[in-house]
Design a protein around this motif. Structure first.
Motif, short mmCIF file in Angstrom:
data_model
loop_
_atom_site.label_atom_id
_atom_site.label_comp_id
_atom_site.label_asym_id
_atom_site.label_seq_id
_atom_site.Cartn_x
_atom_site.Cartn_y
_atom_site.Cartn_z
N SER A 59 18.39 -1.06 27.85
CA SER A 59 19.05 -1.46 26.60
C SER A 59 19.88 -0.32 26.05
O SER A 59 21.02 -0.50 25.61
CB SER A 59 18.01 -1.89 25.56
N GLU A 104 13.40 -15.95 13.49
CA GLU A 104 14.50 -15.00 13.55
C GLU A 104 15.66 -15.47 12.67
O GLU A 104 15.85 -16.66 12.45
CB GLU A 104 15.03 -14.88 14.98
N VAL A 161 8.77 -15.82 15.26
CA VAL A 161 8.24 -14.48 15.49
C VAL A 161 6.92 -14.26 14.76
O VAL A 161 6.32 -13.19 14.85
CB VAL A 161 9.26 -13.41 15.05
N GLU A 214 19.61 -11.94 14.50
CA GLU A 214 18.53 -11.48 15.37
C GLU A 214 18.47 -12.31 16.64
O GLU A 214 18.26 -11.78 17.74
CB GLU A 214 17.19 -11.55 14.63
N ALA A 215 18.68 -13.63 16.50
CA ALA A 215 18.65 -14.51 17.67
C ALA A 215 19.82 -14.21 18.61
O ALA A 215 19.66 -14.23 19.84
CB ALA A 215 18.69 -15.97 17.22
N ARG A 238 19.02 -10.85 20.41
CA ARG A 238 17.97 -11.05 21.42
C ARG A 238 18.53 -11.83 22.61
O ARG A 238 18.26 -11.51 23.77
CB ARG A 238 16.78 -11.78 20.82
N TRP A 281 12.78 -1.52 30.03
CA TRP A 281 13.66 -2.40 29.25
C TRP A 281 14.38 -1.60 28.17
O TRP A 281 15.59 -1.76 27.96
CB TRP A 281 12.83 -3.52 28.61
N LEU A 316 20.66 -9.51 24.79
CA LEU A 316 19.87 -8.57 25.58
C LEU A 316 19.08 -9.29 26.67
O LEU A 316 18.92 -8.76 27.78
CB LEU A 316 18.95 -7.77 24.67
N ASP A 317 18.61 -10.49 26.39
CA ASP A 317 17.93 -11.26 27.43
C ASP A 317 18.88 -11.56 28.58
O ASP A 317 18.47 -11.63 29.75
CB ASP A 317 17.41 -12.59 26.85
N ARG A 323 17.08 -19.65 17.52
CA ARG A 323 16.11 -18.92 16.71
C ARG A 323 14.69 -19.20 17.19
O ARG A 323 14.29 -20.35 17.34
CB ARG A 323 16.25 -19.29 15.24
N GLN A 324 13.93 -18.15 17.42
CA GLN A 324 12.55 -18.29 17.87
C GLN A 324 11.58 -17.86 16.77
O GLN A 324 11.92 -17.06 15.90
CB GLN A 324 12.33 -17.43 19.13
#
Length: 265
Positions: free
Chosen positions: A244, A74, A68, A78-79, A82, A240, A85-86, A65-66
């Motif tokens: 995606s 997050e 935001v 959500e983490a 993300r 991006w 996708l990263d 979790r970052q």
């Protein structure tokens, strides 16, 4: 919304609770009185989110979790999305030739902020109160007709009719730039030419406005060097987003989904 009227959402054998779809409907726009459209949009959004979460878990993506925002982190879901996708998206940075070509399409798109010199007449109301809003609109419509019939009399009309403190200066608000006023008012300013009035009353959180554009100073066109970084970031984001979307389309094609129509994704 009666969830029983809609089929269950099942994604690769995972049955999604109706409550999750119901919660998502508040994030979806739909015409008033047509909740079914919001529900179908929510079903599609939840189906895609479920697909991404399934794929993240299949690939062993770890929850990291970052932050935001200040003190805001997050959620685990959500983490995971993300992180997935990263892992799978590697949008190439645009080259110098492509960046310049994008700028050369229309250099006038890149300007310093405009300035608007504006006057207005406010018919105040609480937009959430339907009766008050209707009365304010009727009043504003009548005042607009008077202003259109006698444009030079706008300052005197503002002094007599406006509910804004600017009435003491004939409705003059002085010079405004982007973000100096509420979004609805600014959006209207972008559609009014110098010397003209709004074609109809403009509703904001303060009530209905009759707006007169006294003067417009368009921003100066910026040289390539000043906007190169901004263009590069926008192009990278677009690349991006495209990758995606392609990744999601591939997941959809390879999945078994019931209760949602993702054919247009």
């Amino acid at each position: 919304m009666n969830a029983a009227l809609f089929p269950d959402l099942v994604v690769n054998g995972e049955r999604v609770p109706h409550a999750l779809v119901a919660a998502e409907t508040q994030n979806q726009e739909a015409p008033k009185g047509k909740p079914g459209i919001a529900w179908r949009k929510a079903v599609n959004a939840v189906a895609i989110r479920t697909l991404l979460l399934q794929e993240a878990r299949t690939r062993g993506v770890e929850v990291d979790r970052q932050e935001v925002g200040p003190g805001l982190f997050e959620t685990d879901e959500e983490a995971l999305i993300r992180g997935l996708l990263d892992q799978v998206i590697d949008a190439a940075q645009p080259c110098e030739t492509d960046i310049r070509a994008e700028w050369e399409k229309d250099p006038t798109r890149f300007r310093t902020p405009p300035l608007w010199e504006v006057s207005h007449i406010l018919c105040g109301c609480d937009p959430r109160d339907e009766d008050a809003r209707a009365k304010a609109l009727a009043r504003a419509t009548g005042i607009l007709a008077l202003a259109q019939g006698d444009p030079k009399g706008f300052p005197a009309l503002a002094q007599r009719e406006s509910d804004c403190g600017s009435k003491s200066s004939g409705g003059a608000l002085g010079q405004l730039g982007p973000n100096d006023t509420v979004p609805e008012f600014e959006a209207a300013l972008r559609d009014i030419s110098e010397g003209e009035m709004s074609a109809e009353p403009v509703l904001t959180r303060h009530g209905y406005h009759i707006i007169r554009m006294d003067a417009v100073a368009l921003g100066q066109v910026l040289p390539f060097e000043a906007v190169r970084a901004k263009i590069a970031i926008a192009m990278e984001k677009a690349a991006w987003a495209a990758e995606s979307r392609q990744f999601i389309m591939e997941l959809v094609k390879a999945s078994d989904i019931e209760g949602a129509d993702l054919s247009m994704v």
